[in-house]
Design an enzyme around this catalytic site. Structure first.
Site, PDB file in Angstrom:
ATOM      1  N   ASP A   1      -9.010  83.704 -54.139  1.00  0.00           N
ATOM      2  CA  ASP A   1      -9.948  83.966 -55.224  1.00  0.00           C
ATOM      3  C   ASP A   1      -9.167  84.034 -56.536  1.00  0.00           C
ATOM      4  OD1 ASP A   1     -12.395  84.104 -53.805  1.00  0.00           O
ATOM      5  OD2 ASP A   1     -11.806  86.035 -52.993  1.00  0.00           O
TER       6      ASP A   1
ATOM      7  N   HIS B   1     -16.216  81.978 -58.788  1.00  0.00           N
ATOM      8  CA  HIS B   1     -17.352  82.567 -58.069  1.00  0.00           C
ATOM      9  C   HIS B   1     -17.283  84.072 -57.797  1.00  0.00           C
ATOM     10  CE1 HIS B   1     -14.831  81.258 -54.514  1.00  0.00           C
ATOM     11  NE2 HIS B   1     -15.059  82.515 -54.233  1.00  0.00           N
TER      12      HIS B   1
ATOM     13  N   ASP C   1     -16.963  79.402 -50.396  1.00  0.00           N
ATOM     14  CA  ASP C   1     -17.265  80.833 -50.506  1.00  0.00           C
ATOM     15  C   ASP C   1     -18.195  81.176 -51.660  1.00  0.00           C
ATOM     16  OD1 ASP C   1     -16.992  83.515 -49.701  1.00  0.00           O
ATOM     17  OD2 ASP C   1     -15.423  83.875 -51.168  1.00  0.00           O
TER      18      ASP C   1
ATOM     19  N   HIS D   1      -7.770  80.365 -48.780  1.00  0.00           N
ATOM     20  CA  HIS D   1      -8.713  80.592 -49.873  1.00  0.00           C
ATOM     21  C   HIS D   1      -8.137  81.701 -50.762  1.00  0.00           C
ATOM     22  CE1 HIS D   1     -12.499  80.696 -51.946  1.00  0.00           C
ATOM     23  NE2 HIS D   1     -12.618  81.984 -51.738  1.00  0.00           N
TER      24      HIS D   1
END
Length: 1031
Positions: free
Chosen positions: A259, A574, A369, A257
């Site tokens: 970001d 997000h 997430d 993951h």
């Protein structure tokens, strides 16, 4: 095999044999590396910019050594490392070991070859698995070192604002001989030790694991590698004892993951992607069974642009089925705040990118997430070819434990998707025994399904899987005492779940995260930028489409719009739109919004010029009129402000047809002018024939009446438009969380700086204004505006905000009683309770809405509209809009400074649907456009209209793949089953239904009738049409 006499000493004996801290002079761990040798030379240069390799290697490098420190934060150091492998190491596995507290990338022969990040347990680059004489013994590597860690550079804690003066130390740079046989034994023993500890003394298999490990230590002489095969044989015999048929199957997939921006800027994410993905590619070369699920088209696009060599390797592994694009969206966006159309565009841009680049679209939505999931997402997914959904964030719920890990999720329109939460409640597993046992134990759908996902790899700041993780799981693939662990793919997982799905339960409505509800309000400028940019892109598309349909010479700005949409979609990531990012990211995001608004205004002007060319050229002596354009799909009668003589602004009441324009020469006279009266006690009354308001000297509503029926909205003795300040100190996640206990600290704002006074005396518009002091050092000035014929009172608000850990809201107590309030969401609305009966109710003390919320009883209600706010609540009879927060981490300057926003209150008879609340909220957000025009007579023009007020025509755009065609998107907004007619003046040749990716869904064409196109809707259904125009 003799059992050890004493469990504790046997366990500790094995622990010490593997320890990195104790007895390394005589234990197995101390033998992992053999001979070592320093680089032949080490030099570096430092730059504040992130520069490409070609530019870096041309710089002047200066001598450096291990122990040097570099910085400050966000700088980049490039190291030139010259290596000479000793001839005595022939036949040995040789690694280049590099340890620093920054993030490193190894370059070899002008290509990135390995990410090196100590926090991600990646500190060595394998030069050769068996040094041959023919291989070069001397070589030059470059290491690009980012002066930031995996999680940025927080000062003192991870989410603290970055420390601008942090230094990063190079603690190791050397060549080593790597003893693969020692490594394999260490992994064997680690798994056995974990099984012994975690399965426990009472468990037969746990005791067997301890016996095997103890016997291996007995057999193993660390100074004599010839003893190792016997020890490994003991482990192999243990691991080869198979599972029973009923054992749970774990589908393990590599995962990383990343970001797209968070505690580091967007630019650093580009390098994080490269560091992480090149490491995955190296692992795939050595482990052809490895699969890796990878989301976010934007990140693929970054790597394609910046690292073309690496991207080509990724394309090859995608073709082999190992590197697996998932998710289907441009970024992993926030699941609450983007508009319905923005969510469609996330998939449209994402799926088209994956189709173009890899020849396939994604079949599962991947959003592990994000801070909650809108109840309209299932329909959007289904419309984009996706029936499967994976996330795990609801495991973060603070109050209630979500009851399922595998279930069907049903949206507000009835669309369903198969949904899976990995039961280990993480997307960053490390392939450990504890994690696979937790996965089985946690699974809330035991007996219904026997398969689950296991995503392994370092995440958030990147990193991804390691060889150690893979090697642990190889030993656990099918061994008695543990679940089966197979390297798998998202498709294999969901296919297995689909076969087992007959017993699954269904969850209806939103997946509300009971945490992070401060993100609906934090970084108000980002929220405002999002709403403004959604509006301008909508208007540019509508006006450009009308211009294209009318003028064959007009070029629809498809590529410019794609660029602007992608910028907006990136900002909906997000941790950006929710405001949970550092100041550097906020600055970038605001710059992106400014660019969208600047370029959008230019495109809008070009479209209007083309659409209305004949009307815009004033002739000599022409007194001039005003062209008024309406981009919404209903007729509007509103007061506008237009340019008067000598640059003055004058007001006019105008009526403009739906999705069209009118030239205004003689403004309408209002049926009743606005009257503003100051009363003896200093309060002021305003009315316009529709509503009447009375405000006290502090700008609070004492009374708000619907004149038709004399119905009062404000309860006796209450004040609406009451500002309240709350202490806002969460438990940890500062920008993210507002806690339930903040409600216990409410302080009404009562310090008056400037009492209420009349600013516009009436006629077409009346207004009053006042100023308040908020907290210690903030001020609020508000102009309260009532327009002729308008059913709502508007509050134009300016705040100078200088607070710390405070939360500002505005409250409207209303004379309405209802157990539920209604909130607008994407393409529809939903209800949430106004009471706190259960823990599920009170956990929603702070919720999100889009342009409006409403509290209604039978026959009457009050709605709150807004132009850029998302946080809201309705408890009892008090409607509350969340205005500003003041968190200090991860951005110490969050929300400080000037803010301007508008909200409105609208009392209404009947239901909010019949009263037009939905349409008025759109009108507040999409103002009419005015352009000076010539006075020549011109009939009003309408491009589209819809016969039913229940159906909203949301989007009009050029089709992606058919320049001569138009896509229109409509949705049912009332929650009703309805048949409506779509009328258009465009030269439509044929019409067909299409999905959200603009692919036709049925062979037959829609009938073009006199009344237009006949369309059937069920509640909250979204319909897209492809209209082919006559050329």
């Amino acid at each position: 095999m003799a059992a050890p006499k004493h469990r504790r000493t046997a366990l500790e004996r094995v622990e010490k044999f593997l320890s990195e801290t104790y007895f390394t002079d005589c234990n197995l761990r101390g033998r992992l590396f053999g001979d070592r040798c320093p680089p032949a030379s080490l030099s570096c240069f430092q730059t504040p910019r992130r520069i490409p390799y070609d530019e870096a290697v041309r710089q002047e490098f200066r001598p450096a050594q291990v122990g040097d420190s570099f910085g400050p934060t966000w700088q980049t150091c490039w190291f030139k490392v010259e290596l000479s492998i000793p001839p005595a190491w022939a036949g040995r596995e040789v690694h280049f070991v590099w340890e620093s507290d920054g993030e490193g990338m190894v370059w070899r022969d002008a290509q990135p070859v390995q990410g090196l990040t100590k926090e991600g347990e990646k500190t060595s680059y394998i030069l050769t698995s068996s040094m041959k004489e023919t291989e070069p013994h001397s070589l030059t590597l470059y290491v690009e070192l980012a002066c930031n860690g995996l999680f940025g550079a927080g000062k003192g804690s991870m989410i603290a604002p970055p420390d601008p003066d942090k230094r990063f130390t190079l603690s190791k740079a050397e060549l080593v001989v790597f003893n693969r046989d020692v490594y394999e034994l260490l992994v064997d023993l680690e798994i056995l030790l974990d099984m012994a500890q975690l399965l426990g003394e009472e468990n037969q298999r746990g005791s067997q694991a301890l016996c095997a490990a103890n016997q291996m230590v007995n057999v193993c002489n660390v100074t004599d590698p010839s003893t190792f095969p016997a020890a490994r044989a003991l482990a192999a015999a243990f691991f080869s004892q198979r599972n029973g048929e009923s054992q749970h199957s774990i589908h393990a997939m590599g995962h990383c993951h990343i970001d797209s921006a968070w505690l580091w800027p967007f630019e650093e994410t580009i390098r994080k992607c490269a560091r992480s993905w090149v490491t995955v590619v190296r692992l795939m070369e050595r482990n052809p069974e490895l699969t890796f699920a990878c989301s976010q088209a934007q990140q693929f696009e970054w790597v394609r642009s910046w690292y073309p060599g690496l991207y080509k390797q990724i394309q090859d592994f995608v073709a082999k089925g190992q590197f697996i694009p998932v998710g289907g969206t441009w970024v992993e966006m926030d699941g609450n705040l983007p508009s319905g159309e923005s969510m469609v565009r996330q998939f449209l841009q994402g799926q088209r990118f994956f189709q173009q680049q890899f020849g396939r679209v994604c079949s599962e939505f991947w959003l592990p997430d994000t801070f909650g999931y809108s109840a309209q997402l299932p329909q959007v997914m289904r419309g984009c070819g996706i029936r499967r959904f994976l996330t795990q964030k609801l495991s973060w719920n603070l109050v209630n434990s979500f009851p399922h890990h595998t279930f069907f999720w049903e949206g507000i329109d009835g669309s369903r998707v198969l949904t899976h939460f990995p039961p280990g409640d993480s997307y960053g597993m490390h392939g450990r025994v504890e994690e696979v046992l937790r996965t089985v134990k946690n699974n809330k759908d035991k007996g219904r399904v026997n398969d689950s996902a296991f995503l392994f790899g370092f995440g958030d700041g990147g990193g991804g899987p390691t060889q150690e993780m893979l090697d642990r799981m190889k030993r656990m693939s099918d061994t008695d005492g543990l679940p089966r662990v197979q390297i798998s793919t998202p498709d294999q997982l969901f296919s297995a779940l689909e076969k087992e799905s007959s017993q699954l339960y269904t969850w209806v409505g939103e997946l509300f995260l009971e945490l992070h509800n401060g993100t609906y309000t934090t970084q108000a400028q980002i929220k405002k930028g999002n709403r403004e940019c959604e509006r301008i892109l909508h208007d540019v598309e509508v006006l450009s489409t009308l211009a294209m349909a009318q003028d064959g010479g007009f070029q629809y700005p498809a590529s410019q719009l794609q660029r602007l949409w992608r910028l907006l979609l990136l900002n909906q990531f997000h941790d950006v739109l929710p405001g949970s990012c550092i100041q550097l990211v906020v600055e970038d995001a605001l710059q992106y919004y400014a660019e969208i608004l600047r370029a959008g205004a230019g495109l809008q002007q070009e479209a209007v010029q083309s659409l209305c060319r004949e009307l815009l050229e004033p002739e000599a002596g022409d007194a001039g009129s005003t062209l008024v354009l309406n981009t919404l799909p209903w007729e509007r009668t509103e007061v506008i402000s237009k340019a008067g003589p000598a640059g003055t602004e004058t007001l006019a009441l105008v009526t403009v047809p739906s999705m069209g324009y009118a030239v205004v020469r003689e403004p309408l006279l209002p049926p009743q002018p606005v009257v503003v009266r100051k009363l003896e006690d200093g309060s002021i009354a305003m009315e316009n024939g529709v509503i009447a308001a009375c405000l006290d000297v502090m700008g609070r509503l004492i009374s708000l009446q619907l004149l038709d029926c004399q119905r009062e909205s404000v309860p006796d003795g209450c004040r609406a438009n009451q500002f309240a300040l709350f202490d806002d100190v969460p438990l940890y996640w500062d920008a993210w969380d507002v806690m339930d206990y903040h409600l216990e600290t409410r302080k009404p704002v009562t310090t008056l700086l400037k009492p209420l006074e009349v600013t516009l005396a009436g006629g077409l518009r009346g207004s009053v204004s006042f100023s308040l002091q908020i907290g210690k050092s903030s001020t609020l000035t508000q102009e309260i505006i009532l327009d002729a014929t308008c059913p709502y009172l508007r509050f134009l608000t300016q705040v100078e905000w200088k607070e710390a850990h405070k939360f500002l809201k505005v409250e409207f107590p209303v004379q309405v009683r209802s157990p539920n309030a209604t909130y607008e969401i994407q393409f529809g609305h939903l209800q949430r309770p106004t009471h706190w009966n259960t823990s599920w109710d009170w956990a929603r003390f702070e919720v999100w809405a889009h342009k409006w919320l409403d509290l209604s009883e039978h026959g009457f209600g009050v709605a709150l509209l807004n132009d850029c706010k998302y946080g809201a609540s309705a408890h009892g009879n008090i409607l509350s809009l969340s205005l500003l927060r003041a968190p200090k981490s991860p951005d110490a300057t969050a929300d400080m400074g000037h803010h301007q926003f508008t909200y409105a209150v609208m009392p209404h008879l009947g239901s909010f649907q019949d009263a037009g609340v939905i349409q008025h909220a759109y009108s507040l957000n999409f103002p009419l456009h005015t352009v000076p025009a010539r006075s020549a007579p011109c009939p009003p023009y309408s491009a589209f209209s819809v016969s039913s007020p229940a159906v909203v025509l949301e989007t009009v755009k050029q089709a992606e793949d058919r320049p001569g065609a138009v896509v229109v998107r409509l949705y049912e907004a009332h929650g009703s089953t309805v048949v409506t007619w779509l009328q258009t003046s465009l030269p439509v040749e044929e019409a067909m239904l299409c999905d959200l990716l603009e692919q036709p869904v049925a062979a037959e064409r829609l009938q073009l009738e006199q009344r237009g196109l006949r369309l059937s809707f069920t509640p909250f259904r979204v319909l897209s049409l492809l209209l082919v125009l006559r050329q």
